[in-house]
Structure formats: C-alpha cells, structure tokens
Design a protein around this motif. Structure first.
Motif, PDB file in Angstrom:
ATOM      1  N   SER A  71       7.636   1.139   0.894  1.00  0.00           N
ATOM      2  CA  SER A  71       6.668   0.420   0.080  1.00  0.00           C
ATOM      3  C   SER A  71       7.370  -0.499  -0.899  1.00  0.00           C
ATOM      4  N   HIS A 102       8.227  13.677   1.036  1.00  0.00           N
ATOM      5  CA  HIS A 102       8.355  12.267   0.699  1.00  0.00           C
ATOM      6  C   HIS A 102       7.807  12.071  -0.704  1.00  0.00           C
ATOM      7  N   PHE A 103       8.659  11.710  -1.597  1.00  0.00           N
ATOM      8  CA  PHE A 103       8.253  11.768  -2.980  1.00  0.00           C
ATOM      9  C   PHE A 103       9.247  10.998  -3.829  1.00  0.00           C
ATOM     10  N   LEU A 138       0.862  -1.176   0.000  1.00  0.00           N
ATOM     11  CA  LEU A 138       0.000   0.000   0.000  1.00  0.00           C
ATOM     12  C   LEU A 138       0.898   1.226   0.000  1.00  0.00           C
ATOM     13  N   GLY A 139       1.441   1.508  -1.153  1.00  0.00           N
ATOM     14  CA  GLY A 139       2.472   2.541  -1.217  1.00  0.00           C
ATOM     15  C   GLY A 139       1.939   3.940  -1.397  1.00  0.00           C
ATOM     16  N   THR A 140       0.646   4.134  -1.233  1.00  0.00           N
ATOM     17  CA  THR A 140       0.137   5.475  -1.462  1.00  0.00           C
ATOM     18  C   THR A 140       0.507   6.377  -0.303  1.00  0.00           C
ATOM     19  N   VAL A 141       0.441   7.658  -0.605  1.00  0.00           N
ATOM     20  CA  VAL A 141       0.827   8.665   0.371  1.00  0.00           C
ATOM     21  C   VAL A 141       0.049   8.493   1.674  1.00  0.00           C
ATOM     22  N   ASP A 142      -1.250   8.231   1.547  1.00  0.00           N
ATOM     23  CA  ASP A 142      -2.076   8.147   2.745  1.00  0.00           C
ATOM     24  C   ASP A 142      -1.701   6.953   3.607  1.00  0.00           C
ATOM     25  N   ALA A 143      -1.481   5.808   2.951  1.00  0.00           N
ATOM     26  CA  ALA A 143      -1.126   4.614   3.692  1.00  0.00           C
ATOM     27  C   ALA A 143       0.152   4.885   4.477  1.00  0.00           C
ATOM     28  N   ARG A 144       1.069   5.606   3.853  1.00  0.00           N
ATOM     29  CA  ARG A 144       2.330   5.927   4.495  1.00  0.00           C
ATOM     30  C   ARG A 144       2.109   6.803   5.720  1.00  0.00           C
ATOM     31  N   VAL A 145       1.332   7.876   5.521  1.00  0.00           N
ATOM     32  CA  VAL A 145       1.099   8.790   6.632  1.00  0.00           C
ATOM     33  C   VAL A 145       0.357   8.077   7.752  1.00  0.00           C
ATOM     34  N   GLU A 146      -0.607   7.233   7.359  1.00  0.00           N
ATOM     35  CA  GLU A 146      -1.379   6.502   8.362  1.00  0.00           C
ATOM     36  C   GLU A 146      -0.465   5.594   9.177  1.00  0.00           C
TER      37      GLU A 146
END
Lengths: 463, 229
Positions: free
Chosen positions: B102, B187-188, B83-91
């Motif tokens: 990811s 983060h990008f 789940l490499g999306t930005v939200d998954a990361r922040v969560e």
C-alpha cells in the motif's frame, strides 16, 4: 446488543401491561354481566314470592266474602296442611290479638293490621330458628287481620348457588382471559421481534437487513415500510460515506506517497549526515500520517461491518502468546513484564488481522499510559455459550470511571496538554473491532489498581 | 538478459519514480498509464513481474488482474494501492495477486518484494537448504545451531526465527512489516519500535564482539543482513 436487550425489556413491560389491561377488561366485563344477571334473577324471585303471597291473600279474602269467616279459616288450614307449597306462611289474628290460625309463632313485631310487601325474620311454629319471610297483611271486616307470605329460604339457597357459580364463572373467565392475553402477546411479540431482529442485524452492520412484510397492509406493515424506508436511507448514506472515505484515502494518500517517494529518493542522493537525519525523520512522520489514515479508514470500514466475510477459524490462545512474544522485548525495555493467562487452545472464528491489531493497540496503550506499572496481563477465558472474554490489564494508575467514556471516543484523550504521542484512534479502533465481532469493549478497574480493558466477543467456535 | 517489469500506474510521478528506480536497479521497466493498455501489454506474457495500481482510469486494477488470470497469464503481480486497509489487501491476495503493497511505500520494500516474487516464480521447487550462511555466520537448520567464526551463539526461538528470515533474504532490504509477516505471519504495521527491539537484541548477540557488523539498519526502510557496503 445491550441496547437491543434494553429494548426487549421495555417491550416486555409494555406488552405485559397491555396483557394485564386486556385481562382486566375481560374480567370486569364478565363480573358486570354476572352482577346484572344476578340482580335480575333476584328481582324475578322476589316478584314471584310477592305474587304468591298476594294471590294467597286475595284467595282467602274471596273465601271470606263468599263462605264467611269459618269458611276462610277452613280453607286456610287446608292450605297449611297440604304440602303443595311448603314455603307458604300465614297468620290469622283475631280482633283481640290472639292467633286464630296460621303457622307463624308470633305476629311480626311492630306490625299493624295492614302492610305492603315486607321482609323480616320470622319463626314458624315447627321451626327452631327464624327464617327470612316476605309477607303482606290485610285487615278483615270483623277486626281481624290476615298475614300471608313466603319463606324466602329456597331463594337464599338459590342465591348461594348463584354466588358459587358466579365465582366459578369468574375463575374460568380469568383463565380464558389469561390465555387470550397470552395468545395476543405472542402474536405481538412475534411481529415485534421481527423488527428487533432486523434492527439488531442492521446495527451489527448487516446493511441489507430489512423487515419482512406480511402484505396485509396492517399497522405493523405500515410501520415496517416506514422502518425499511429509513434503513434504505441509512444504507445509502453509509454507502456514500464509504465511497467518500475510500476516494479520500486515495486522494489523500497519493500525495503522501509522493512526498515519501521524494524523501526516499533524496535520502539515496545525499550524504550529508544532518540532511539524512532530517529526511529519515520526515519519512517517519509520513509513515505516521499514513498509519493515522489507515486507522481512520479501518474504523469506518469496521463500523460499516466490512470484513465480516473474512472471518476465519484460528487458535486465539496462540495469537495471545504470539503477541506476548512480539511485544515481550519492547515491554521489557520499558520496564514491563507481559503475563499470559490463557488456556492451551481456544478455537474462534474471527477476523484474525483485526483482532491482532486490536490487541496490539491495547498493549501499546498500556506501555504508553501505565507509567509506573510493571505488569501487563493478557487474559483469555471462555465466557460460556460461545462467548470469550479477552482482557488486557496493567497495574498503572488506571482511568477514573468518569473519564472512561472519553477514553473510548475517537480522538478522545485524557491528556489535555497532548504531550504524549498517539493519534487517539487506538481505543476507538479496538471498540469498533469488538462491535464488528458482535461484542463490546468495556473499561474496568484492574485489581488492585490499573486499567483493565475487557473485550466480550461471541466468537467461540462451537466444538 | 535483464528481467522485464511492467508498471501499470496512472499517477505520473509515482510511475516515473518506479520506472527510474527499477532501471537503476538493473531492470527493464515498461509502463502503461491505464488498465486497457496495461492488459494489452501484459497478455503476451513476456514480463517477469507486473506492478499494478488498483485504481486506474478506464479499467480497474482488479479487473485487469482478473482478465490476466482468466487468460492464463501467470506472471507474478504485485498490487500497489492506496486502499491500504486489511480487507483491500486480503481481497487483492485472494483474487490472484501475489503480493500487495500500500502507498506510501518504501521503494526498497517494493524492490525486496518484487525480487522475492520473481525468485519464487523461477525456482518452482525451492531447494531444501540445511545450512544458511552469511560471511562467517552460519545457521544449521537441522540441529538448530548458530555459530559465528566458529563460536556458538545461543538464541531464543524467536531470535532464531528472525535470524533465519534475515538469512533467507540476505543482502536484501527487509522492512519491519515484512519481518512481522515472515516471522510471525501477521500482516501488520505496528508503528512502534516493536520490531526494532527484536533486531537490536539479535544484533547484540550476532554482531557484538565480532569484527564486522552483519545486521545493518537501512534508514527510512528497514534492515538488511549482509557484509555491507
């Protein structure tokens, strides 16, 4: 946003038409009522005048029979002299055509010795101008003729008053109709705005938004129930789609992870330069595939409105300057200068990482497609009322207006040969990120030439 | 005594790859195939770091993390997920993870991040350094002067920050993503060679005209500052 605004305008015209129709119906009803009433009054007044004229005639004829010609003349003169009935007119014409008695200046023109109720303009002996007079004529046995009648002057005064009151009533009616229409309009608008609000929120990604029902079971409630059922269905589908994309990401990305792992391990085990080059290229390709999956995932998540809870306050001006710094050297190598046109600070509440990605996508695009250009301008301006406008413009060839829709589409590319690299998701992602922030993306012509991508976002932090 | 790392990962091949790589790098690597086993092993707190997959059979990775933190186990946790999306990361980061990576990931990046986590948890208060050095390259953080072999090197502010980051992670592989994160705090994964251009400019100033190159490209992973192989 714009769709909702269009909807409101259409609604406006419908409700305004409805209000007009309502007011018009009320006014027509009122006018009809007044007209019928006035017609009835007119007839009653006419009948009264006619009855008076006929009663006077019958009285005088009775006098003629009982007390003779002279007695009748006396009674007539008495009646004319008394002021009981100032509207009474009479004319007794002798057999030779002369006036024997009466208060009319002349015998009505063309009238014979017998006439039923007739209205004509006749002049009284004590008046300068003719008045409307209704009369009847009865011949007498001696060859004379008797005319009795009523001046309708008083009636014409009543008519004028009636016309005036008719207009006042109409004006008052107009006011009442307008007020009633306005009230109905407001009630309608309030109910319909609830639908609008719900639809707006839902379209903006708030999938739990539903129409509030009044529980009165009226037509609005039934419409609301139908819409809520539809929204439930859409929310379920979106939820399923999200679950599918998430597990697809897991299923699709895990093999990619394994491929990359194997490649990486091999890279550490071989020293053959050709093999190492091939392995490194393959790793780059795997990374590119992963980024494509990431972007696709990011788009579907942003479209579903996920990420709104991660809005934070930050300085957008600083981000724009950071981007210019990060991309500056790369742009310079490609022959571009990045120019920043932004205020010192611009406080916003937004998704920091997604906005950064959106802007870097736009710079990437400019670097890729603005061939021949030399300048990329990143402008940030206060759009007023909590809105900001971010724009990234280049001075390359630009995109003709008819191709702009295609450029914003997912996997839409203007390069039919697909010779240039790029997944074609860049612009679509920027568009969904703008939507996630409740704003919109538009492509425009940069001056004097080139492409300008404008993002209008309502994310300004209230001071 | 070598450091112990627990790998909680249900995908057999990824788990094999991880434990083998970690052993090669000198760690003791234990593995658990599902969340329940992982939580059981992790709760005694004897590990120096935990690599935790997010999607696990039996017990979800985030639930394992929550249970660990609820049990006051403060072992650094690196979440590993598709789940490499930005939200998954922040969560992941806001619910108690120390880092998030990811798939697909570069093992060198995982290693670099793990080492960073363990170093951070050992030295609770990082010593205030005033001079960073590698070989004959020196950076004075007080007067912001950079010299190599005694010769002054003029750097732009962004180049200074980039070099500082590389010096702080001397002899470690740092990925492009890590550099963007460390230098600009975004983060990008840019995908373009935006970071490469920065590094090559820095390299020109730091390495050109000096005997031994210090900035190395690690193929398939990123860069490393050091004396080299």
């Amino acid at each position: 946003m714009s769709e909702a605004a269009r909807g409101r305008r259409a609604l406006g015209s419908t409700t305004v038409r409805l209000a007009f129709a309502l007011a018009l119906t009320q006014i027509v009803t009122l006018a009809l009522g007044l007209a019928i009433m006035s017609g009835l009054t007119q007839r009653t007044l006419d009948n009264e005048a006619r009855a008076a004229a006929e009663v006077a005639r019958d009285d005088l004829l009775a006098d003629h029979r009982t007390v003779g010609e002279a007695g009748m003349q006396r009674a007539l003169n008495e009646r004319l002299a008394s002021s009981d009935d100032i509207n009474f007119v009479a004319y007794l014409r002798g057999a030779d055509g002369r006036r024997i008695a009466g208060n009319l200046a002349a015998w009505p023109q063309g009238a014979g010795t017998k006439a039923r109720w007739t209205v004509a303009m006749l002049t009284r002996t004590d008046a300068q101008r003719p008045d409307p007079v209704g009369y009847v004529i009865q011949p007498l046995p001696g060859g004379e003729a008797l005319l009795t009648g009523q001046v309708l002057e008083a009636q014409s005064q009543i008519t004028r008053a009636r016309e005036q009151s008719f207009i006042y009533a109409l004006l008052a009616g107009l006011g009442i109709a307008a007020f009633a229409s306005w009230m109905i309009l407001r009630v309608l608008e309030r109910r319909i705005n609830q639908f609008n609000q719900t639809a707006d929120d839902f379209a903006a990604g708030q999938l739990t938004s539903r129409v509030a029902l009044s529980r009165s079971g009226d037509a609005f409630d039934r419409l609301g129930e139908a819409i809520n059922a539809m929204l439930d269905r859409i929310a379920t589908l979106v939820g399923e789609l999200r679950a599918v994309t998430d597990s697809m990401a897991h299923d699709l990305r895990s093999p990619v992870a394994r491929i990359r792992s194997s490649l990486e391990r091999s890279l550490g085990e071989t020293h053959d330069p050709a093999a190492r080059n091939a392995l490194a290229d393959a790793i780059d390709e795997a990374d590119g595939l992963q980024r494509l999956l990431d972007s696709a995932l990011e788009i579907s998540r942003a479209e579903a409105g996920i990420g709104r809870n991660q809005f934070v306050a930050f300085d957008l001006s600083e981000m724009v300057r950071d981007l210019a710094e990060v991309y500056g050297p790369l742009a310079e190598d490609e022959g571009f200068a990045i120019v920043v046109d932004a205020p010192d600070t611009m406080a916003v509440v937004a998704h920091r990482e997604l906005l950064f990605r959106a802007l870097s996508n736009l710079i990437d695009n400019a670097l890729k497609y603005a061939g021949g250009g030399s300048r990329i301008t990143m402008a940030l301006a206060d759009g007023g009322t909590g809105g900001i406008r971010l724009s990234v413009a280049d001075d390359g060839p630009g995109i003709p207006p008819e191709d702009r829709e295609e450029a914003m589409r997912r996997f839409g590319r203007l390069d039919p040969a697909r010779t240039r690299s790029g997944a074609g998701l860049g612009m679509a992602l920027v568009g969904t990120i703008a939507t996630l922030h409740g704003g919109k993306m538009e492509l425009d012509q940069a001056k004097p030439h080139g492409l300008a991508v404008n993002l209008d976002l309502p994310i300004g932090a209230a001071e | 005594m070598s450091q112990k790392i627990l790998v909680i990962e249900d995908d057999r091949r990824t788990a094999d790859f991880l434990t083998k790589g970690l052993s090669d790098a000198g760690f003791v690597a234990d593995r658990a195939d599902d969340g329940r086993d992982g939580l059981f092993l992790a709760t005694d707190g004897s590990y120096d770091a935990i690599v935790l997959d997010r999607m696990l059979p039996g017990m979800d990775g985030m639930a394992v993390l929550a249970a660990l933190r609820a049990a006051k186990v403060q072992t650094p946790v690196l979440i590993l997920s598709s789940l490499g999306t930005v939200d998954a990361r922040v969560e992941g980061l806001t619910s108690g993870a120390d880092d998030y990576l990811s798939k697909p990931f570069a093992f060198s990046e995982l290693l670099a991040r793990l080492k960073l986590l363990m170093a951070r948890s050992v030295q609770a208060a990082p010593s205030v350094e005033t001079v960073l050095a590698c070989d004959d390259l020196e950076m004075n953080l007080l007067n912001r002067r950079v010299t190599r072999a005694g010769k002054r090197i003029e750097l732009q502010p962004r180049e200074f920050r980039l070099l500082e980051y590389l010096l702080r992670h001397k002899d470690q592989v740092v990925t492009r993503t890590m550099m963007l994160e460390g230098v600009w705090e975004y983060h990008f994964d840019p995908g373009t060679n935006v970071v490469d251009v920065h590094v090559s400019r820095l390299r020109r100033k730091v390495d050109d005209g000096f005997g031994r190159p210090l900035v190395h490209t690690v193929r398939g992973a990123g860069y490393m500052l050091g004396i080299g192989e």
